[in-house]
Design a protein around this motif. Sequence first.
Motif, PDB file in Angstrom:
ATOM      1  N   TYR A  47      53.595  90.118  85.253  1.00  0.00           N
ATOM      2  CA  TYR A  47      53.044  89.005  86.029  1.00  0.00           C
ATOM      3  C   TYR A  47      54.195  88.093  86.475  1.00  0.00           C
ATOM      4  O   TYR A  47      55.177  87.909  85.750  1.00  0.00           O
ATOM      5  CB  TYR A  47      52.066  88.186  85.196  1.00  0.00           C
ATOM      6  N   TYR A  64      52.451  82.455  86.543  1.00  0.00           N
ATOM      7  CA  TYR A  64      51.057  82.887  86.638  1.00  0.00           C
ATOM      8  C   TYR A  64      50.452  82.955  85.232  1.00  0.00           C
ATOM      9  O   TYR A  64      51.038  83.542  84.318  1.00  0.00           O
ATOM     10  CB  TYR A  64      50.935  84.246  87.317  1.00  0.00           C
ATOM     11  N   TRP A 113      55.562  82.821  90.847  1.00  0.00           N
ATOM     12  CA  TRP A 113      54.218  82.734  91.422  1.00  0.00           C
ATOM     13  C   TRP A 113      54.161  81.779  92.619  1.00  0.00           C
ATOM     14  O   TRP A 113      53.488  82.059  93.620  1.00  0.00           O
ATOM     15  CB  TRP A 113      53.232  82.307  90.346  1.00  0.00           C
ATOM     16  N   THR A 151      52.923  83.184  96.346  1.00  0.00           N
ATOM     17  CA  THR A 151      51.733  82.654  97.020  1.00  0.00           C
ATOM     18  C   THR A 151      52.104  81.989  98.344  1.00  0.00           C
ATOM     19  O   THR A 151      51.326  82.041  99.306  1.00  0.00           O
ATOM     20  CB  THR A 151      51.004  81.644  96.118  1.00  0.00           C
ATOM     21  N   ALA A 201      44.704  86.206  95.001  1.00  0.00           N
ATOM     22  CA  ALA A 201      45.529  86.130  93.795  1.00  0.00           C
ATOM     23  C   ALA A 201      45.277  87.305  92.850  1.00  0.00           C
ATOM     24  O   ALA A 201      46.196  87.772  92.164  1.00  0.00           O
ATOM     25  CB  ALA A 201      45.265  84.813  93.067  1.00  0.00           C
ATOM     26  N   LYS A 225      48.947  89.235  92.013  1.00  0.00           N
ATOM     27  CA  LYS A 225      49.573  89.180  90.687  1.00  0.00           C
ATOM     28  C   LYS A 225      49.984  90.556  90.183  1.00  0.00           C
ATOM     29  O   LYS A 225      50.855  90.670  89.299  1.00  0.00           O
ATOM     30  CB  LYS A 225      48.618  88.549  89.678  1.00  0.00           C
TER      31      LYS A 225
END
Length: 494
Positions: free
Chosen positions: A275, A279, A386, A390, A398, A402
């Motif tokens: 990840y 996140y 993250w 994004t 999302a 991820k």
Amino acid sequence: MADMGIKTKYGAAVVTIALITLIALILSLANHQTLNLPYSTQYGIVLDAGSTHTALFLYQWLGNKENETGIISQKLSCDVEGGGISSYDQNPPAAGESLKKCLDVAKAAIPEGQWKATPAYLGATAGMRLLGLQNQSLADRILEEVAKTIQSYPFDFRGARIIDDKEEGAFGWITINYLLESFVKHTFEGFWIHPKAGKIVGALDLGGASTQISFTPKDLVKDSNSTSNFTLYGYKYEVYTHSYLCYGMDQALKKLQAYLNKTAGASSAISHPCYPKGYIVNVTLAELYNSPCVEKPINFNPNDKVTFSGTGNSSLCLSSIENIINLTDCALSPDCGFNGVYQPPVNGEFFAFSSYFHIFSFLGLAPKAQLTQVLSTIETHCDKNWTTLTAENPSIDAKYLKDYCASAHYIMTILLKGYKFNNSWDQISFEKRVADVDIGWTLGYMLNLTNMIPSERPRAVTGVVHSQWAAQTFFIVFALFLSLLIIVILVFIT
């Protein structure tokens, strides 16, 4: 003498006209040409009930060509809203209801006069196979509900069933090679030939709950149970095919979470190297262990939660993924895929589709990229936090964004260390479509069930064009009439 001359003269004329008539008749019979009779367009519907979603595909073809090749086109595809039909285990009737929007779209696209002649199929794959392992009666109930819905439409419904893993791999292989005209090819001169230089392409499919590999081996296969034999257009093919249940993308990611939870011991705060940094997600143990693909702890409280926090560590992500795949046990080493499954050495070119394509397309690596570029691109992506991800991909949900790091490493692990594409990486193309048709098992499934690929080589339809036949017939009748008229005149003269 004059009468005799007249008779001789007219007799010669009659003979001449008779000869012309005979020649015209011979020419009309000899001048039959191969042609495509003007049949109407026909249609076929296949619903792909996958583990994560269902998609409807509407195909069309000319009715007189249903035993030829390269002529089927995809009129449309429609993604069914919601999850796969296996996700309706708490409300089976809703599985049928979910199909109606796409069935309405297909109905509107087909002329009303063709509705009853349109075959419709639903094939369910690994998601329903898994549900069947847990509760076969529930799986049967869901199939009954989707069948009831499709039967309410004016199509020629031919069944809803769970296709087995071998079929899924083999039909994907058939689809690709049919569309590439690898089995048989229509020449410029109007003949059907087996292309001598035609290449038979292997198929790599990656779904949500299973993954398949199918190809024609170069050497003798050691395990005959691992192959399927096809006779297509007069030629025989031996195809190695294997489906790894529980090793589709979604199930692999779930296995990864379960592995990280196990190695974390009693801690509910778990570092997730795949990840992105920053996140965080909370998961109940009931959600984590809701699949037969994941080994459940002996005692656990399903209501307990664990928190996964991304650390964005590419190398640790890769090693963690390698721990959820058995890359060592192989009774027939080195002829193995993974999990101890026999596999002959990969041979020829391959098309990788479904999740293979979607992941590599997102990373800018489709349809082809050098191995060094692929590895560096994955490394760069996995290092992003993250916030950066994004900001760079505002339109991507999302729940998908991820997982691109883990998905990419998983793909590389099964391709390089599982299937052994180490020395033949450049033989793989990551593709979504061929000849404007989506690659998958659905077209091959329909071709098989409607017998549209014959075992014998296709034969041409012979005849003459209607207008040509009419002209020839008129000429023959006119010549015969003229001959009779002259004979009548001769009779009256004499």
